[in-house]
Write a protein that holds these residues in place. Structure first.
Motif, PDB file in Angstrom:
ATOM      1  N   LEU A 169       0.679  -1.077   0.022  1.00  0.00           N
ATOM      2  CA  LEU A 169       0.094  -0.019   0.060  1.00  0.00           C
ATOM      3  C   LEU A 169       0.926   1.204   0.095  1.00  0.00           C
ATOM      4  O   LEU A 169       0.602   2.194  -0.678  1.00  0.00           O
ATOM      5  N   ILE A 170       2.014   1.333   0.628  1.00  0.00           N
ATOM      6  CA  ILE A 170       2.849   2.357   0.843  1.00  0.00           C
ATOM      7  C   ILE A 170       3.579   2.544  -0.375  1.00  0.00           C
ATOM      8  O   ILE A 170       3.633   3.792  -1.016  1.00  0.00           O
ATOM      9  N   VAL A 171       4.036   1.338  -1.085  1.00  0.00           N
ATOM     10  CA  VAL A 171       4.785   1.454  -2.524  1.00  0.00           C
ATOM     11  C   VAL A 171       3.816   2.069  -3.442  1.00  0.00           C
ATOM     12  O   VAL A 171       4.144   2.931  -4.209  1.00  0.00           O
ATOM     13  N   GLY A 172       2.499   1.353  -3.399  1.00  0.00           N
ATOM     14  CA  GLY A 172       1.482   1.986  -4.501  1.00  0.00           C
ATOM     15  C   GLY A 172       1.530   3.563  -4.271  1.00  0.00           C
ATOM     16  O   GLY A 172       0.958   4.272  -5.111  1.00  0.00           O
ATOM     17  N   GLY A 173       1.128   3.861  -2.997  1.00  0.00           N
ATOM     18  CA  GLY A 173       0.888   5.508  -2.714  1.00  0.00           C
ATOM     19  C   GLY A 173       2.061   6.184  -3.077  1.00  0.00           C
ATOM     20  O   GLY A 173       1.950   7.278  -3.671  1.00  0.00           O
ATOM     21  N   VAL A 174       3.243   5.945  -2.917  1.00  0.00           N
ATOM     22  CA  VAL A 174       4.609   6.560  -3.355  1.00  0.00           C
ATOM     23  C   VAL A 174       4.726   6.654  -4.886  1.00  0.00           C
ATOM     24  O   VAL A 174       4.792   7.680  -5.506  1.00  0.00           O
ATOM     25  N   ILE A 201       4.496   9.951  -7.142  1.00  0.00           N
ATOM     26  CA  ILE A 201       5.714  10.264  -8.212  1.00  0.00           C
ATOM     27  C   ILE A 201       5.398  10.336  -9.463  1.00  0.00           C
ATOM     28  O   ILE A 201       6.166  10.486 -10.353  1.00  0.00           O
ATOM     29  N   SER A 202       4.266   9.615 -10.001  1.00  0.00           N
ATOM     30  CA  SER A 202       3.655   9.406 -11.218  1.00  0.00           C
ATOM     31  C   SER A 202       3.589  10.664 -12.122  1.00  0.00           C
ATOM     32  O   SER A 202       3.737  10.761 -13.099  1.00  0.00           O
ATOM     33  N   GLU A 251      -0.403   8.654 -17.236  1.00  0.00           N
ATOM     34  CA  GLU A 251      -1.681   7.849 -16.801  1.00  0.00           C
ATOM     35  C   GLU A 251      -0.944   6.315 -16.753  1.00  0.00           C
ATOM     36  O   GLU A 251      -1.567   5.553 -15.986  1.00  0.00           O
ATOM     37  N   LYS A 252      -0.151   5.914 -17.471  1.00  0.00           N
ATOM     38  CA  LYS A 252       0.381   4.539 -17.220  1.00  0.00           C
ATOM     39  C   LYS A 252       1.065   4.274 -15.913  1.00  0.00           C
ATOM     40  O   LYS A 252       0.445   2.945 -15.385  1.00  0.00           O
ATOM     41  N   ARG A 253       1.778   4.994 -15.230  1.00  0.00           N
ATOM     42  CA  ARG A 253       2.191   4.752 -13.874  1.00  0.00           C
ATOM     43  C   ARG A 253       1.207   4.964 -12.940  1.00  0.00           C
ATOM     44  O   ARG A 253       1.125   4.276 -12.071  1.00  0.00           O
ATOM     45  N   THR A 254       0.339   5.989 -13.137  1.00  0.00           N
ATOM     46  CA  THR A 254      -0.890   5.980 -12.318  1.00  0.00           C
ATOM     47  C   THR A 254      -1.730   4.944 -12.021  1.00  0.00           C
ATOM     48  O   THR A 254      -2.235   4.596 -11.183  1.00  0.00           O
ATOM     49  N   GLY A 255      -2.024   4.304 -13.471  1.00  0.00           N
ATOM     50  CA  GLY A 255      -2.724   2.999 -13.396  1.00  0.00           C
ATOM     51  C   GLY A 255      -2.058   2.025 -12.784  1.00  0.00           C
ATOM     52  O   GLY A 255      -2.651   1.198 -12.107  1.00  0.00           O
TER      53      GLY A 255
END
Length: 108
Positions: A54-59, A63-64, A68-72
């Motif tokens: 969850l923390i990795v996904g939030g970070v 930083i995306s 859109e690709k990185r946000t997805g």
């Protein structure tokens, strides 16, 4: 020392070991106690890993910078981590209920 004395002392030692194990288990099966400790440990590790995801996904989401690709990808990681936490929490509740039913009121 006769053969019977030797075997009898071995049986006496085995009885002492059994009594010690029963005392350590607190009048419960030592296998059940060991199993519940292993399950609790595995659930704890799973919860920590889900929180880290969850923390990795939030970070990753932060930083995306709108890509859109990185946000997805970050959203998928966050969703998967939340699902993992729900599964771990539900598993913990089910296991606690079963432990209380099998072992009595306290569960430990």
């Amino acid at each position: 020392m006769a053969k019977t004395d030797f075997f009898q002392s071995g049986l006496d030692d085995a009885a002492k070991v059994d009594a010690t194990l029963a005392k350590l288990a607190g009048e419960k099966d030592i296998e059940i106690t060991l199993l519940t400790r292993i399950i609790d440990w595995l659930l704890g590790i799973s919860a920590v890993l889900a929180l880290l995801a969850l923390i990795v996904g939030g970070v990753m989401y932060i930083i995306s910078f709108g890509d859109e690709k990185r946000t997805g990808t970050a959203k998928k990681i966050i969703l998967t981590a939340i699902i993992g936490l729900v599964i771990v929490g539900t598993s913990f509740l089910i296991i606690e209920i079963v432990k209380r039913l099998l072992l009595g009121e306290g569960g430990e």
